[in-house]
Design a protein around this motif. Structure first.
Motif, PDB file in Angstrom:
ATOM      1  N   LEU A 156       0.859  -1.196  -0.021  1.00  4.46           N
ATOM      2  CA  LEU A 156      -0.055  -0.113   0.038  1.00  4.46           C
ATOM      3  C   LEU A 156       0.966   1.257   0.079  1.00  4.46           C
ATOM      4  O   LEU A 156       0.414   2.395  -0.243  1.00  4.46           O
ATOM      5  N   ILE A 157       2.286   1.022   0.177  1.00  3.99           N
ATOM      6  CA  ILE A 157       2.975   2.377   0.021  1.00  3.99           C
ATOM      7  C   ILE A 157       2.872   2.851  -1.321  1.00  3.99           C
ATOM      8  O   ILE A 157       3.252   4.109  -1.394  1.00  3.99           O
ATOM      9  N   THR A 158       2.543   1.983  -2.076  1.00  3.10           N
ATOM     10  CA  THR A 158       2.359   2.387  -3.721  1.00  3.10           C
ATOM     11  C   THR A 158       1.243   3.250  -3.824  1.00  3.10           C
ATOM     12  O   THR A 158       1.617   4.646  -4.644  1.00  3.10           O
ATOM     13  N   SER A 159       0.308   3.313  -3.122  1.00 10.84           N
ATOM     14  CA  SER A 159      -0.824   4.224  -3.182  1.00 10.84           C
ATOM     15  C   SER A 159      -0.951   5.176  -1.839  1.00 10.84           C
ATOM     16  O   SER A 159      -1.720   5.665  -1.703  1.00 10.84           O
ATOM     17  N   ASN A 160       0.289   5.328  -1.336  1.00  8.52           N
ATOM     18  CA  ASN A 160       0.465   6.267  -0.053  1.00  8.52           C
ATOM     19  C   ASN A 160       0.464   7.613  -0.533  1.00  8.52           C
ATOM     20  O   ASN A 160       1.475   8.092  -1.239  1.00  8.52           O
ATOM     21  N   CYS A 161      -0.602   8.499  -0.340  1.00  9.25           N
ATOM     22  CA  CYS A 161      -0.515   9.829  -0.837  1.00  9.25           C
ATOM     23  C   CYS A 161       0.573  10.709  -0.358  1.00  9.25           C
ATOM     24  O   CYS A 161       0.970  11.674  -0.828  1.00  9.25           O
ATOM     25  N   ALA A 162       0.960  10.145   0.790  1.00 12.13           N
ATOM     26  CA  ALA A 162       2.391  10.959   1.485  1.00 12.13           C
ATOM     27  C   ALA A 162       3.272  10.874   0.456  1.00 12.13           C
ATOM     28  O   ALA A 162       4.217  11.804   0.294  1.00 12.13           O
ATOM     29  N   VAL A 163       3.663   9.714  -0.189  1.00 12.06           N
ATOM     30  CA  VAL A 163       5.029   9.623  -0.889  1.00 12.06           C
ATOM     31  C   VAL A 163       4.842  10.371  -2.232  1.00 12.06           C
ATOM     32  O   VAL A 163       5.552  11.337  -2.851  1.00 12.06           O
ATOM     33  N   LEU A 164       3.487  10.435  -2.884  1.00 15.91           N
ATOM     34  CA  LEU A 164       3.237  11.108  -4.084  1.00 15.91           C
ATOM     35  C   LEU A 164       3.094  12.459  -3.720  1.00 15.91           C
ATOM     36  O   LEU A 164       3.628  13.466  -4.635  1.00 15.91           O
ATOM     37  N   GLY A 165       2.694  13.035  -2.527  1.00 21.13           N
ATOM     38  CA  GLY A 165       2.469  14.452  -2.262  1.00 21.13           C
ATOM     39  C   GLY A 165       3.850  14.849  -2.181  1.00 21.13           C
ATOM     40  O   GLY A 165       4.216  16.183  -2.526  1.00 21.13           O
ATOM     41  N   VAL A 166       4.813  14.237  -1.593  1.00 21.32           N
ATOM     42  CA  VAL A 166       6.258  14.817  -1.282  1.00 21.32           C
ATOM     43  C   VAL A 166       6.976  14.762  -2.519  1.00 21.32           C
ATOM     44  O   VAL A 166       7.805  15.624  -2.834  1.00 21.32           O
ATOM     45  N   MET A 167       6.623  13.776  -3.488  1.00 25.42           N
ATOM     46  CA  MET A 167       7.314  13.960  -4.774  1.00 25.42           C
ATOM     47  C   MET A 167       6.633  15.255  -5.568  1.00 25.42           C
ATOM     48  O   MET A 167       7.637  16.034  -6.104  1.00 25.42           O
ATOM     49  N   LEU A 168       5.655  15.705  -5.520  1.00 23.64           N
ATOM     50  CA  LEU A 168       4.984  16.625  -6.262  1.00 23.64           C
ATOM     51  C   LEU A 168       5.388  18.287  -5.752  1.00 23.64           C
ATOM     52  O   LEU A 168       5.785  18.939  -6.363  1.00 23.64           O
ATOM     53  N   ILE A 169       5.394  18.098  -4.472  1.00 22.19           N
ATOM     54  CA  ILE A 169       5.853  19.310  -3.535  1.00 22.19           C
ATOM     55  C   ILE A 169       7.301  19.704  -4.003  1.00 22.19           C
ATOM     56  O   ILE A 169       7.836  20.651  -4.187  1.00 22.19           O
TER      57      ILE A 169
END
Length: 191
Positions: free
Chosen positions: A110-123
């Protein structure tokens, strides 16, 4: 230079904390924080993926997406990066610690769909001017995520032994505790 880097790291850990101030990654925050062992394992796995994926996203964005005007592919390419890194992390944890792999269970993929990971990448690709700053922001976000996860797990383990009124047992006391932690972390905004 050093002062700016230190500020960026501290800001990512405390001031812009993913869970308590950005409200990203709440699923693993509530799902894995029942026991300290799973919180530590999830924190380490997420930290590894988050730090590497932020660096990879910055390089991909800087050297491929922006020069070739492919910004519209940013989200799908970032998700692909995360999926690859999570797969590698899962293989690594399975070989290094089969027990931790079983304990984390469904939460590891579920780390794959963890919005924290994607959020940090985008920020980080939007706000960080260099690869070093992006990697440092990713590391700070990962440390902040892990810190809050472990602190919350420690508090939840202590709450199991506490005399809590029946209407507050379970999710209600967890939400109240998370709210108090968020208020405490908001105090870092004055730094």
């Amino acid at each position: 230079m050093f002062t700016d880097s230190l500020y960026l790291l501290i800001s990512a850990i405390f001031i812009q904390n993913l869970i308590l101030t950005q409200f990203l990654g709440l699923c693993p925050f509530l799902g894995v924080s029942n026991k300290m062992q799973t919180a530590v394992g999830m924190g380490i796995a997420t930290a590894f993926v988050l730090t590497l994926s932020t660096s990879a996203a910055y390089m991909l964005n800087t050297f491929l997406l922006i020069p070739y005007d492919l910004g519209y592919l940013r989200t799908i390419t970032y998700i692909t990066i995360v999926a690859i890194l999570v797969g590698l992390t899962e293989i690594g944890i399975r070989h290094v610690s089969p027990l931790l792999h079983r304990i984390l269970g469904i939460y590891l993929p579920l780390i794959t769909s963890n919005c924290a990971v994607l959020g940090v990448m985008l920020i980080s690709t939007r706000e960080q001017p260099s690869l070093f700053d992006a990697a440092l922001f990713g590391l700070g976000g990962a440390v902040g995520f892990s810190l809050v996860l472990v602190l919350f797990a420690a508090i939840r383990e202590r709450l199991l032994a506490a005399d809590i009124p029946q209407p507050f047992v379970g999710a209600p006391i967890a939400m109240i505790t998370a709210g108090i932690m968020a208020i405490a972390f908001m105090g870092f905004h004055g730094m």
